[in-house]
Design an enzyme around this catalytic site. Structure first.
Site, PDB file in Angstrom:
ATOM      1  N   ALA A 152       0.762  -1.067  -0.380  1.00 36.02           N
ATOM      2  CA  ALA A 152       0.135  -0.057   0.074  1.00 36.02           C
ATOM      3  C   ALA A 152       1.078   1.294  -0.153  1.00 36.02           C
ATOM      4  CB  ALA A 152      -0.839   0.018   1.105  1.00 36.02           C
ATOM      5  N   PRO A 153       0.480   2.465  -0.538  1.00 35.77           N
ATOM      6  CA  PRO A 153       0.871   3.568  -0.355  1.00 35.77           C
ATOM      7  C   PRO A 153       0.907   4.621   0.620  1.00 35.77           C
ATOM      8  CG  PRO A 153      -1.018   3.732  -1.668  1.00 35.77           C
ATOM      9  CD  PRO A 153      -0.962   2.714  -0.663  1.00 35.77           C
ATOM     10  N   TRP A 154       1.172   5.393   0.608  1.00 33.50           N
ATOM     11  CA  TRP A 154       1.466   6.658   1.510  1.00 33.50           C
ATOM     12  C   TRP A 154       0.826   7.780   1.088  1.00 33.50           C
ATOM     13  CZ3 TRP A 154       2.543  10.952  -0.454  1.00 33.50           C
ATOM     14  CH2 TRP A 154       3.767  11.126  -1.527  1.00 33.50           C
ATOM     15  N   LYS A 178       1.796  -5.197   3.022  1.00 34.97           N
ATOM     16  CA  LYS A 178       3.037  -3.996   3.747  1.00 34.97           C
ATOM     17  C   LYS A 178       2.729  -2.801   3.431  1.00 34.97           C
ATOM     18  CE  LYS A 178       6.569  -1.968   2.187  1.00 34.97           C
ATOM     19  NZ  LYS A 178       6.765  -1.207   2.451  1.00 34.97           N
ATOM     20  N   PRO A 179       2.379  -1.940   4.850  1.00 34.78           N
ATOM     21  CA  PRO A 179       2.604  -0.238   4.818  1.00 34.78           C
ATOM     22  C   PRO A 179       3.250   0.660   3.871  1.00 34.78           C
ATOM     23  CG  PRO A 179       2.753  -1.179   6.511  1.00 34.78           C
ATOM     24  CD  PRO A 179       2.229  -2.095   5.798  1.00 34.78           C
ATOM     25  N   SER A 230       4.354   3.937  -7.622  1.00 35.23           N
ATOM     26  CA  SER A 230       4.934   4.039  -8.410  1.00 35.23           C
ATOM     27  C   SER A 230       4.897   4.424  -9.311  1.00 35.23           C
ATOM     28  CB  SER A 230       5.980   5.197  -8.197  1.00 35.23           C
ATOM     29  OG  SER A 230       7.286   4.227  -8.164  1.00 35.23           O
ATOM     30  N   GLU A 251      -1.817  -0.739  -9.696  1.00 30.65           N
ATOM     31  CA  GLU A 251      -2.363   0.473  -9.631  1.00 30.65           C
ATOM     32  C   GLU A 251      -1.254   2.234  -9.123  1.00 30.65           C
ATOM     33  OE1 GLU A 251      -3.518   4.270  -9.146  1.00 30.65           O
ATOM     34  OE2 GLU A 251      -4.261   3.815  -7.330  1.00 30.65           O
ATOM     35  N   CYS A 285      -3.518   9.826  -6.685  1.00 34.47           N
ATOM     36  CA  CYS A 285      -2.977   9.862  -8.786  1.00 34.47           C
ATOM     37  C   CYS A 285      -4.445  10.385  -9.404  1.00 34.47           C
ATOM     38  CB  CYS A 285      -3.242   8.239  -8.906  1.00 34.47           C
ATOM     39  SG  CYS A 285      -1.710   7.327  -7.964  1.00 34.47           S
ATOM     40  N   GLU A 381       4.318  12.947 -13.483  1.00 37.85           N
ATOM     41  CA  GLU A 381       3.128  13.703 -12.101  1.00 37.85           C
ATOM     42  C   GLU A 381       4.025  13.607 -11.320  1.00 37.85           C
ATOM     43  OE1 GLU A 381       0.121  10.389  -9.620  1.00 37.85           O
ATOM     44  OE2 GLU A 381       2.336   9.135 -10.399  1.00 37.85           O
TER      45      GLU A 381
END
Length: 479
Positions: A152-154, A178-179, A230, A251, A285, A381
């Site tokens: 997972a992302p931040w 995993k965070p 990313s 994603e 995003c 981005e």
């Protein structure tokens, strides 16, 4: 006086554990720039333990009925709702986000999404049994894929964790999640809450850095790897997963075009686009980052957008007047500032363009005009509170500019002309097209992109089906 840091732990097989080798990393509140906790820096032994726990739990969880999985997810949703204040406070400390907006804009959708997947567990569709060969009956089974490695992302730690574990668990899989190494606190709190609901090993959390994530994806146990992150990280995951032909769900980045035609309501469009571009410090995003406006209203629109930027406030989590908090970390602040510092001479900063305050990682709401299609800030981005503006002459050029990037996640069209809106939604090469709005999401509709924005869907029945596999069973009628 030194403040003692909170100690976060992995959640493996129903137990909270330090990293096997004792390594830790500090977790920093981006609103203050100060450390408030330590988290495990997990290595191969920790990943092995989590995968073993998930694999051991899988057969029993796979064999639960859809109604049992539904009940479990509904209990989790209720428990999250009951501890909403605690979850919001932890997420705010985790990310620096405004408390009020996190409570109103993130927690309710999260809970709703869990309840959606609880319902989806009982609605798996399949073709009816039939005789497609004489003397033979065919049926199609949908089954869970197995252990899922998820990263997972931040930017939305709590909500993205839900997007990962809820469909996987609803479908009968087990999870090792995993965070991000910068935002593990809310995921660990979620594990504490989930602990009283799910059997041991169904849901596991391993904290760590890129190497931890790499070890998870390369591990022989998972049948599927899912990441929100990313493009670079997604490419690495796809490459690693290819070595043993794992399923991959990606994603990745976005660079959403916002096409504003001459008949749009300029004041309303500028206001709504500013919110959709600056919310969560633009760390989304799907954020409205790239405005493409008709030349006849360009100057008026830029002025309206710049005024909205000037009226937008960033600040500390307990300030009720702020729209967004800090960028996630000093590297992200440096990246956003770098885009502005490297602007070409033909670009003009209409608003913002600078850091805010001396404490934390805050950046002003920024609008940049005068840009050309091949400019760095158009093609790459930024992932910050920055909205760019280009002008177009006709519909064909608007489409050329909108589609002329490597990302293809989300987009929007602003016009009162129904036919034009339908043509644009058909021809925009993005996984989502909003018309006269930008950024709303619902659990029932799919979220995911094309090109370098990845593949696979989050949310919706499509996202649920991504966590299943299809088996054909044929039986002889003479047997």
């Amino acid at each position: 006086m030194t403040t003692e840091l909170r100690r976060l732990r992995n959640y493996i097989g129903g137990e909270f554990k330090d990293a096997a080798d004792g390594r830790t990393t500090e977790v920093v509140n981006p609103a203050t720039g100060e450390a408030y906790a330590t988290a495990p820096l997990s290595g191969q032994a920790d990943v092995d333990a989590a995968m073993a726990a998930a694999a051991a739990a899988f057969p029993a969880w796979r064999d639960t009925t859809p109604s049992e999985r539904q009940k479990a997810l509904l209990k989790i949703a209720d428990a999250f709702e009951a501890r909403a204040e605690e979850l919001v406070a932890t997420e705010s400390e985790n990310t620096g986000k405004p408390l009020g907006l996190t409570a109103s804009e993130e927690l309710p959708p999260m809970v709703d999404q869990i309840r959606f997947f609880a319902g989806a567990a009982r609605l798996l569709e399949g073709r009816s049994a039939g005789e497609y060969m004489e003397g033979m009956t065919s049926i199609v089974r949908r089954e869970p894929v197995g252990v899922c490695a998820q990263v997972a992302p931040w930017n939305y730690p709590m909500m993205m964790a839900v997007w990962k574990f809820a469909p996987a668990i609803a479908a009968g899989n087990t999870v090792v999640l995993k965070p991000s190494d910068t935002t593990p606190a809310s995921t660990i709190l979620m594990a504490e809450i989930i602990d009283s609901v799910l059997p041991k090993g169904v849901f596991n959390v391993v904290c760590g850095d890129r190497e931890t994530g790499k070890a998870m994806v390369e591990h022989s146990t998972p049948a599927m790897a899912s990441i929100t992150g990313s493009v670079r990280a997604g490419m690495q995951v796809a490459e690693s997963a290819a070595k043993d032909v794992k399923r991959v769900h990606l994603e990745l980045g976005g660079k959403a075009p916002v096409v504003v035609f001459e008949d749009a309501d300029i004041a309303k469009a500028a206001e709504d686009i500013a919110v959709a571009g600056f919310f969560n410090a633009g760390q989304d995003c799907t954020a409205a980052t790239r405005v493409i406006v008709h030349e006849s209203i360009h100057d008026e629109f830029v002025a309206a957008l710049a005024k909205n930027a000037a009226d937008t406030k960033t600040g500390q989590p307990d300030d009720e007047d702020v729209l967004y908090g800090p960028l996630n970390n000093p590297n992200q602040l440096k990246q956003v500032a770098g885009f502005i510092e490297r602007l070409p001479a033909h670009a003009k900063v209409e608003a913002g363009g600078h850091q805010v305050g001396e404490k934390g990682y805050f950046y002003a709401p920024t609008v940049v005009s005068g840009l050309q299609q091949d400019d760095e800030i158009i093609q790459n981005e930024v992932f910050g509170p920055v909205i760019t503006v280009q002008s177009f002459t006709d519909e064909a050029q608007a489409l050329e500019y909108a589609n002329g990037v490597e990302f293809a996640l989300a987009s929007s069209v602003w016009t009162k002309n129904h036919g034009r809106a339908m043509r644009m939604s058909k021809n925009l090469d993005f996984g989502c097209v909003w018309i006269n709005t930008h950024i709303p999401l619902v659990a029932e509709m799919p979220h995911g992109g094309y090109k370098k924005s990845g593949y696979g869907k989050d949310l919706s029945a499509y996202g649920f089906e991504d966590y299943t596999r299809i088996k054909h069973v044929m039986t002889s009628l003479d047997g």
